[in-house]
Write a protein that holds these residues in place. Structure first.
Motif, PDB file in Angstrom:
ATOM      1  N   CYS A 194      -9.557   1.766 -10.672  1.00 28.68           N
ATOM      2  CA  CYS A 194      -9.678   0.353 -10.303  1.00 28.68           C
ATOM      3  C   CYS A 194     -11.072  -0.220 -10.541  1.00 28.68           C
ATOM      4  O   CYS A 194     -11.245  -1.450 -10.471  1.00 28.68           O
ATOM      5  N   LEU A 219      -7.382   6.284  -7.434  1.00 32.25           N
ATOM      6  CA  LEU A 219      -7.519   4.828  -7.280  1.00 32.25           C
ATOM      7  C   LEU A 219      -8.931   4.348  -7.603  1.00 32.25           C
ATOM      8  O   LEU A 219      -9.112   3.335  -8.284  1.00 32.25           O
ATOM      9  N   GLY A 247      -1.948   0.824  -7.985  1.00 29.52           N
ATOM     10  CA  GLY A 247      -1.447   1.666  -6.905  1.00 29.52           C
ATOM     11  C   GLY A 247       0.050   1.897  -7.019  1.00 29.52           C
ATOM     12  O   GLY A 247       0.538   3.019  -6.833  1.00 29.52           O
ATOM     13  N   ILE A 306      -3.864   9.486  -5.009  1.00 27.92           N
ATOM     14  CA  ILE A 306      -4.641   8.466  -4.290  1.00 27.92           C
ATOM     15  C   ILE A 306      -6.116   8.550  -4.667  1.00 27.92           C
ATOM     16  O   ILE A 306      -6.802   7.530  -4.758  1.00 27.92           O
ATOM     17  N   GLY A 357      -5.811  -0.321 -15.697  1.00 29.10           N
ATOM     18  CA  GLY A 357      -5.849   0.970 -15.013  1.00 29.10           C
ATOM     19  C   GLY A 357      -5.735   2.151 -15.954  1.00 29.10           C
ATOM     20  O   GLY A 357      -4.866   3.001 -15.800  1.00 29.10           O
ATOM     21  N   THR A 376     -12.632  -1.502   0.369  1.00 26.56           N
ATOM     22  CA  THR A 376     -12.823  -1.888  -1.031  1.00 26.56           C
ATOM     23  C   THR A 376     -14.027  -2.795  -1.184  1.00 26.56           C
ATOM     24  O   THR A 376     -14.099  -3.868  -0.569  1.00 26.56           O
ATOM     25  N   THR A 394       0.840  -1.215   0.000  1.00 26.07           N
ATOM     26  CA  THR A 394       0.000   0.000   0.000  1.00 26.07           C
ATOM     27  C   THR A 394       0.865   1.250   0.000  1.00 26.07           C
ATOM     28  O   THR A 394       0.345   2.352   0.027  1.00 26.07           O
ATOM     29  N   LEU A 400      -5.363  -4.018  -8.480  1.00 28.42           N
ATOM     30  CA  LEU A 400      -5.342  -2.836  -7.615  1.00 28.42           C
ATOM     31  C   LEU A 400      -3.921  -2.577  -7.121  1.00 28.42           C
ATOM     32  O   LEU A 400      -3.485  -1.421  -7.038  1.00 28.42           O
TER      33      LEU A 400
END
Length: 544
Positions: A520, A516, A532, A513, A378, A201, A193, A528
């Motif tokens: 995703c 995301l 990220g 951020i 992505g 999520t 992360t 993911l």
């Protein structure tokens, strides 16, 4: 500048521009902000750079720095405030600029200003049970501390306010997730992360439906601490924001203070600062490359990246004293001059690194398994990148030209020839591979910049004498710089004293951020992690 002033006069004909400001500035009533914001957006000002909350003492307000993704040098400022400190409300602009969603939550968290029609007025950094708003000048830390524990339901309840026909506030609550949604927690433990980030999520099988990022696990209140520090005392904190772009952050803060105070920095110091900035960028990209590869299972790539990054750390240590945070730039120049062997050491590294890049491509870029994990995963369109304020390599991988070194050249960047690394949207999709490869391409361009500067170092000294106590003239100042993750900004409001009245750092990572969730949706949960990593955010940069 004159064209922008004419535009502002057109979109807000009833208002006059504020005088003696760094950028064209409009001071608006709260009920005028949305109309002017929409007109600016329609006129091409589609990039909300920053949104800052300020306690003016007699009022609470916001400052908007706005630019255009096409006329990139254009920058305007809007300001508004409300005298109601008991129940301060302003109108949201998050439907005009998507990046305002998190910015407005931040203002609410620290100042208590709620935004009408914002869909999610939860705190963003502090706990849900925190009492009071700590960036207010009348905040009492002793008497306003948390007393209860946050219930998990508080994370899923989205409070908001609207106005009824009579103009009265109507409180509303919505649910983040449906009753039957399957929600898993990713983080806040560190691995994969990239910092202590908590992602709630929602999944349909292994397909991502929604991501709700929760910040604040490492929040240190640096902006609040700065209000009680002198300008030189703030410098060490700037390196600890995005610690992988620490030298660049520190450089930006020094420039903001120097420009405001009228301090002329020697050319030699400016050259060395930029050399250190570009070495920092390379070191960051090497770590980002290695971490992304390791997140996908390639441990060898991480070891290669860290091996070569150590050579940069050695240069930092030899000249600045520190390794990760060299603490080299000070207000007025550098702490000391570079060592006698600096030029040779740097040029040797440039030659070595050019060969290492070829090795990286052989090792990982052309690996078919890695390629399949990154290609068509992505997607981020240029329009979405602009709306989110996702700058730096992430935005440029989607075709958005946003390099501050080109848009608003500073320091020795005016002395070198270099190109902005930009992926062609006709042939590229702005996917995870584009974000991967653009950083390796940027390393090569950084080497080009360093080579030009280190072979032409001026000899006019490394620092100038500055007052023992640095004070800035009363006013507001803003400085941009291009970090390894994008558009970093320093906002300083000075009341003429040795301590700033307000400091705000524009975090490029917070906007990354926020990307995301749209990136995703519809992807698999394993992707993911790849996505990220391709965004390359650093959590302490967001958790300022």
């Amino acid at each position: 500048m004159e064209d922008i002033k004419k535009l502002l006069a057109k979109v807000a004909s009833c208002k006059t521009l504020a005088e003696n400001t760094q950028y064209p500035t409009l001071e608006l009533e709260p009920n005028e902000v949305r109309a002017v914001a929409q007109k600016l957006k329609d006129a091409g000002f589609d990039y909300l750079i920053n949104l800052t909350g300020v306690d003016y003492g007699d009022a609470l307000g916001t400052v908007y720095h706005i630019s255009s993704s096409t006329d990139k040098t254009a920058l305007v400022v809007l300001k508004t405030k409300t005298a109601d400190r008991e129940n301060p409300v302003l109108h949201t602009v998050c439907d005009i600029w998507q990046s305002a969603n998190l910015y407005e939550r931040e203002v609410y968290d620290f100042f208590g200003i709620r935004f009408i029609n914002h869909p999610d007025m939860r705190r963003i950094f502090l706990r849900g049970d925190w009492k009071g708003f700590p960036f207010r000048k009348d905040y009492n830390e002793v008497n306003e501390t948390p007393t209860t524990n946050v219930d998990i339901d508080d994370l899923e309840t989205l409070p908001s306010i609207t106005l009824d026909r009579d103009g009265k506030i109507v409180e509303k609550n919505a649910k983040l997730f449906g009753a039957n949604e399957y929600v898993v927690n990713i983080g806040p433990q560190h691995p994969a992360t990239h910092g202590v980030l908590h992602l709630r999520t929602s999944l349909d099988g292994e397909i991502v439906k929604k991501i709700d990022p929760n910040f604040g696990y490492i929040h240190r209140g640096i902006e609040k601490l700065a209000e009680n520090l002198t300008y030189p005392q703030i410098l060490p904190y700037t390196e600890r924001l995005d610690y992988l772009s620490g030298s660049i952050n520190r450089h930006a803060f020094c420039m903001c203070v120097e420009n405001a105070a009228g301090i002329e920095v020697p050319q030699r110091a400016q050259y060395v600062r930029v050399i250190f900035d570009e070495l920092t960028r390379i070191a960051s990209h090497l770590l980002g490359w290695g971490c992304m590869a390791m997140d996908m299972g390639a441990i060898t790539a991480f070891i290669y990246g860290m091996r070569d990054r150590e050579k940069i750390m050695d240069i930092f240590e030899e000249n600045g004293g520190g390794r990760l945070m060299p603490a080299y730039s000070i207000i007025g120049g550098l702490t000391k001059d570079v060592t006698s062997g600096f030029e040779k050491t740097v040029l040797d590294f440039v030659s070595y690194m050019r060969e290492s890049i070829k090795e990286y491509h052989t090792l990982y870029t052309h690996n078919p398994i890695a390629s399949d994990r990154m290609h068509n995963v992505g997607w981020l369109t240029k329009e979405t990148a602009v709306a989110l304020g996702a700058t730096g390599p992430t935005g440029r991988a989607s075709g958005w030209s946003n390099d501050v070194r080109k848009i608003a050249p500073y320091s020795a960047y005016t002395k070198v020839n270099f190109k902005e690394i930009l992926r062609n949207t006709d042939t590229c999709k702005g996917d995870s591979f584009d974000r991967y490869i653009i950083r390796l391409d940027e390393v090569e361009e950084s080497l080009n910049i360093i080579e030009q500067l280190v072979t032409n170092l001026p000899g006019d000294g490394f620092q100038v004498k500055v007052p023992a106590i640095v004070k800035l003239p009363e006013g507001e100042y803003y400085q941009r710089a291009e970090t390894a993750r994008g558009d970093f900004g320093v906002y300083i409001k000075s009341d003429g004293n040795k301590n700033p009245y307000r400091v705000k750092f524009r975090s490029p990572c917070m906007t990354l951020i926020s990307a995301l969730d749209p990136l995703c949706k519809g992807e698999k949960i394993a992707d993911l992690i790849t996505i990220g990593a391709s965004l390359d955010y650093v959590i302490p940069c967001a958790d300022r």
